[in-house]
Design an enzyme around this catalytic site. Structure first.
Site, PDB file in Angstrom:
ATOM      1  N   VAL A 171      -1.981  12.378  29.922  1.00  0.00           N
ATOM      2  CA  VAL A 171      -2.930  11.475  29.475  1.00  0.00           C
ATOM      3  C   VAL A 171      -3.014   9.888  30.158  1.00  0.00           C
ATOM      4  CG1 VAL A 171      -3.208  10.372  26.637  1.00  0.00           C
ATOM      5  CG2 VAL A 171      -3.297  12.681  27.358  1.00  0.00           C
ATOM      6  N   TYR A 172      -0.907   9.977  29.635  1.00  0.00           N
ATOM      7  CA  TYR A 172      -0.665   8.469  30.723  1.00  0.00           C
ATOM      8  C   TYR A 172      -1.555   8.526  31.913  1.00  0.00           C
ATOM      9  CZ  TYR A 172       2.301   4.981  31.868  1.00  0.00           C
ATOM     10  OH  TYR A 172       3.097   4.215  32.625  1.00  0.00           O
ATOM     11  N   GLY A 173      -1.728   9.153  32.421  1.00  0.00           N
ATOM     12  CA  GLY A 173      -2.235   9.075  34.541  1.00  0.00           C
ATOM     13  C   GLY A 173      -3.725   8.868  33.590  1.00  0.00           C
ATOM     14  N   LYS A 176      -4.579   5.005  32.419  1.00  0.00           N
ATOM     15  CA  LYS A 176      -3.918   3.739  33.763  1.00  0.00           C
ATOM     16  C   LYS A 176      -5.484   4.192  34.302  1.00  0.00           C
ATOM     17  CE  LYS A 176       0.152   2.244  32.317  1.00  0.00           C
ATOM     18  NZ  LYS A 176      -0.140   1.358  32.064  1.00  0.00           N
TER      19      LYS A 176
END
Length: 267
Positions: A171-173, A176
């Site tokens: 999710v972070y990737g 971003k």
């Protein structure tokens, strides 16, 4: 601390810094890369306004900058709250009459693990801060630059994890990667007005966020270091240096770039 203080005072006094005469806004400025950026931008001659959710951290960094001879103020800001973001940017203009540069650094993270194990509330929180918050900040910053300085520069903090697969932080990737897209689109949209928009994509950096990841996944910093040609993690100040250059007039023909500051890692 003494060495940093001397440099800050000297640069501010001479007015020859990379960001001399500029007013800069930094989110997530209470710790990590944001705090390092606020200190560096002040050392390079900018009047800096720090924003974050935790006022005690903001006060500490602001007082350090002032004690070293820099110009700094702070404003409490929750990037997940649109009104709070707009009020923070308005505060910059109230204090200094203009906005020239902004570093959208603030971000949060989810516990590492496969996509199907990410809790919905964690997804919503990271989306609200990392993507929606960056979008809100950019919109407010463009309006402030347009209405005051006329031209300026914005840098978003992305991640090396925004490229390729990111199975540990999916999710972070993904969010971003969306920041990269916003950056590139904004560069095309606002370039004709003289507003440059770029991003930095840090690799492994010794921040509180990476320490949280290390706590949840022991050995991850060492593993990432082994994948990095420079064989180490970055200090937050090293990422701040790249952001400062992109915000400065020395990068006057650079826009729409997502600059890797990652020690050469390929993940």
């Amino acid at each position: 601390m003494n060495e940093t203080t001397t440099t800050l005072t000297s640069t501010s006094a001479t007015g020859q810094g990379l960001l001399a005469g500029k007013v800069a806004f930094v989110t997530g400025a209470g710790r990590g890369i944001g705090a390092a950026a606020a200190r560096l931008f002040a050392r390079e001659g900018a009047a800096v306004v720090l924003a974050a959710r935790t006022e005690t951290q903001l006060k500490t960094v602001t007082e350090e900058i002032r004690a070293a001879g820099g110009t700094a103020d702070h404003v409490v800001c929750d990037l997940a709250d649109a009104a709070s973001v707009r009020a923070a940017v308005d505060r910059v203009v109230d204090l200094h009459g203009r906005l020239d540069a902004a570093f959208n650094n603030a971000a949060t993270i989810v516990p590492p693990g496969p996509m199907d194990r990410v809790a919905e509330e964690d997804f919503d929180r990271v989306y609200a801060v990392n993507l929606r918050g960056t979008w809100l900040a950019m919109a407010a910053e463009v309006a402030a630059i347009r209405a005051t300085a006329g031209t300026g520069a914005i840098v978003n903090n992305s991640s090396v994890g925004s490229w390729g697969a990111n199975p540990e932080l999916p999710v972070y990737g993904a969010l971003k990667r969306a920041v990269n897209s916003l950056t590139e689109s904004a560069a095309v949209t606002y370039g004709p007005e003289g507003i440059r928009v770029n991003a930095v994509a840090p690799g492994t950096t010794l921040t509180e966020m990476i320490r949280e990841w290390e706590h949840d996944s022991p050995g991850v910093v060492e593993r990432l270091g082994a994948m990095t040609p420079l064989r180490r993690a970055a200090e937050p100040a090293e990422i701040a240096e790249a952001a400062a250059w992109l915000l400065s007039d020395r990068a006057s023909f650079v826009t729409g770039a997502v600059l890797r500051v990652d020690g050469g890692i390929r993940v």
